[in-house]
Design an enzyme around this catalytic site. Sequence first.
Site, PDB file in Angstrom:
ATOM      1  CG  ASP A 323      -1.824   1.109   1.168  1.00 45.27           C
ATOM      2  OD1 ASP A 323      -2.831   1.166   0.406  1.00 45.27           O
ATOM      3  OD2 ASP A 323      -1.795   2.006   2.166  1.00 45.27           O
ATOM      4  CD  GLU A 360      -2.273   2.272  -3.254  1.00 45.51           C
ATOM      5  OE1 GLU A 360      -3.650   2.589  -3.564  1.00 45.51           O
ATOM      6  OE2 GLU A 360      -1.940   2.324  -2.220  1.00 45.51           O
TER       7      GLU A 360
END
Length: 660
Positions: A323, A360
Site C-alpha cells: 500500500d 501501489e
Amino acid sequence: MAFTSLGANLTDSGCDFAIWSKHASRMNLCLFDASGKKEISRLPMVRGSDDVHRVSVDGVRRGTRYGFRAEGVYSPDHGLWYDAAKLLVDPYAKELDRPFTYSKRLSEFGYDTANLVPKAIVTAPETVDIKAPLFRPGGFIYEVAVRPFTKLHPDIPERKRGTIGALAHPSVVDHLLKLGVDAVELMPITAWIDERHLPPLGLKNGWGYNPVTFMALDPRLAPGGVAELRQTVATLREAGIGVILDLVFNHTGESDRHGPTLSLRGIDSLCSFFHAPDNPGLLVNDTGCGNTVACDAPIIRQMIVDSLRHFVLATGVDGFRFDLAPILGRDLQVGFSRDAETLKAIQTDNVLSDRVLIAEPWDIGPGGYQLGNFPEKFLEWNDRARDDMRLYWRGDRSMTGAMATALAGSSPIFSRNGGRQTRSVNFLAAHDGFTLMDLVSYERKHNEANGEENRDGHNENHSWNNGAEGETTNRSILKNRRDDVMAMLSTLFASRGTVMLTAGDEGGRTQNGNNNAYAQDNEITWLNWEAMDERLVDHVAFVSAIRKRFAALRETTFFSGEDGDIEWLNRHGQPMTVADWETPDLDGFVMLLRTPDIKAAMTDTRLAILVNRGREPMEFNLPDRDGTRWMQVFARGDRPARTPVVLARRTVAFYTEQEL
C-alpha cells in the site's frame, strides 16, 4: 548493521526478549497473567551497544502475555513521547490476545493503558515447506476484504463468518475455481485500530488500512492466529490458488501528534517515523493518515523484511501487495528512488527473492506518483489504464488510442528504464472507489453515511449512471448497466498484463454510491451472496476461461507489431489508419492477436476481439484467409460466425480463426 533476534524468542529454559530503541533511557518488560489483565512482573532490560534492550526470563512458556514500557523524555514538540504509563506492543509480536480499541486515554500523558492495550503472546516458531509461488504475472488476482466477503455467506457456519478460516470453506473455494482465480489478494489482515474520528460517528474501520504492528494478525479476522492463515493458504494452494497479502508499511494507527501511543511512537518515534527536518514535533504526512514510517531507517528496513519473511516462512504465501509503495523507496533527502535500499533488501532476500511483489505506485508525498518507475520485479497497479478504460466506455471522445494502449499492456509506461515486458496490474475498480456496478449507476459519489457531509472520497470517478442516479426499477436502465459491466469485464480480461477484480464485482455488488467505504463495517460493504447476479458471475467465468485458453492474453512481453503478433483493424477488416485513430467518435475496432490455442493443442491461431462501444448494433468484417473460417467463442463452445458479424450495442466479442 543487523539487529538479530528481536521480539520474544523461546529458549530451553524460558524466553529471551529484545527490543530496539535509541532514544529511550530504559526499556522494561512487563509480564501478565493468563487473562492479560494483571501485570505480574516488570523487569528492566539491559541496553547493548547496538541499542537493543534485552532480558532473559526463566520459566516463560508459549502463551505468556507481555508488553513493554519505555522510560525517557516526554516532549512531543521534540518528537519524543516517552511515558512509562503507556503499555507498548512489541513490533515483532506474532499474535495478540485481543484487537486494538481506540480510546482518547491512549493519548493522555500519565494514564496507564495496560487495561486498554492488547498483550503480545509468546509464540513458538512454526514453518511450512516453502514452495514456488503458484501465481505468475499475467494471471488473475481476486481482491478480497476477508470480513465483508464472508460475513453473509449462507453456507459458512456463523461462528466462522468474517474470518480468514472462512476462505477455506468448500463453497468459497468452488466459487473461486468457477471464476478461474489464480490468486486471492487479502486486504490487510494485521492488527489495526480505528481512526479517532470514527467512534464518535458510530463507525469503525472495516478494511484494516490502519495497522499498529506489522506481523500480528488481527484477532477479529484470525481467532486461530497464524495457524489459521497457514491452514487457509494450504487449502487454497491445494486448489491451485495462491495467496497474496496486502500489507501497510507506510504509516501506523498511531497517527499524528495527537494520536494514541501504542507501539513504535512510544518505543522510538524519532527513528520510526519521518519528522520535519526543522521541526521534530511535526510528523511528515505523506500518507494522509497522520504519520509516515521511515522505511529508509535500518531498523525499520529490517523489520519490514523480517515481517515479509515471517509470512512466507510461517504460512507459505505467494507474495505481497504494498500500500502506498513509494514510501518504501523514499527518504527525506533524495526522495523516491527505484534503487532505494529497502526495495533492494526486499528483492534480494533469500526467502523473498522469488515472491510476487506488487506496488501501489502512488502516495500524496513529494514525487508521489511513480507509476512505471518501480524495479523490474514489481508489478504495479495501473490507474492510467483504469481511467482510460472507464473514459472509453463512458463515451469520451478521442479515447481509442488510449484504450488500445491499455489493452496492449501500457508499453509507454513500462518500457521505461529498459523494461521489456509489461508489469501492469489492470483493473477497473478496487476496494477504494466505486464498485464496478456503481461505476455505471452513479454520476456522483454518495458518501453521506461516512459522517463527513460527503466531503471525503474522490470527486472524479469517470462514472455514468445510464439515465438514473442510483437505485431504479427501470428495466431498460438495469439492462444497460449490466451490458456496460459485461463489456468492461470483457475489456479487462482481454488486456495484456495481470488482471485484478475486486470480490463481488463479478456479481454486480453495490455500495449505494459510497466510494470511500472503509468505515462501513456493515451491509454497505458486506457482500450479499444471495443478491449476486449469476449472469454476471457466469460472464466473468467465461472471459476468465478465454484468458486461460489463449496464451497471448497472459503473456507479459510487449507486442512487437511484427509477424502478426498484434494488428489493429477497423470494423471493415482493414488496418487502422491515422484517420481512424484520430476519429474522435470511433466506436468500433478490432484487436487481432496471433496466439496459441490450448483447445487446439497450442497450435497458433488468430483471436479477434471486437469492440462496439456505440449505442446501436454495428457490422464488422473479419479478414478472410483460404482454408479457414471464423468461429465465435461462447462459454459452451465455438460456433461458426456469420459474415458480416453484427455486434450488439455496448459489447465485446471474441472470434477465433480455425481451419476448415
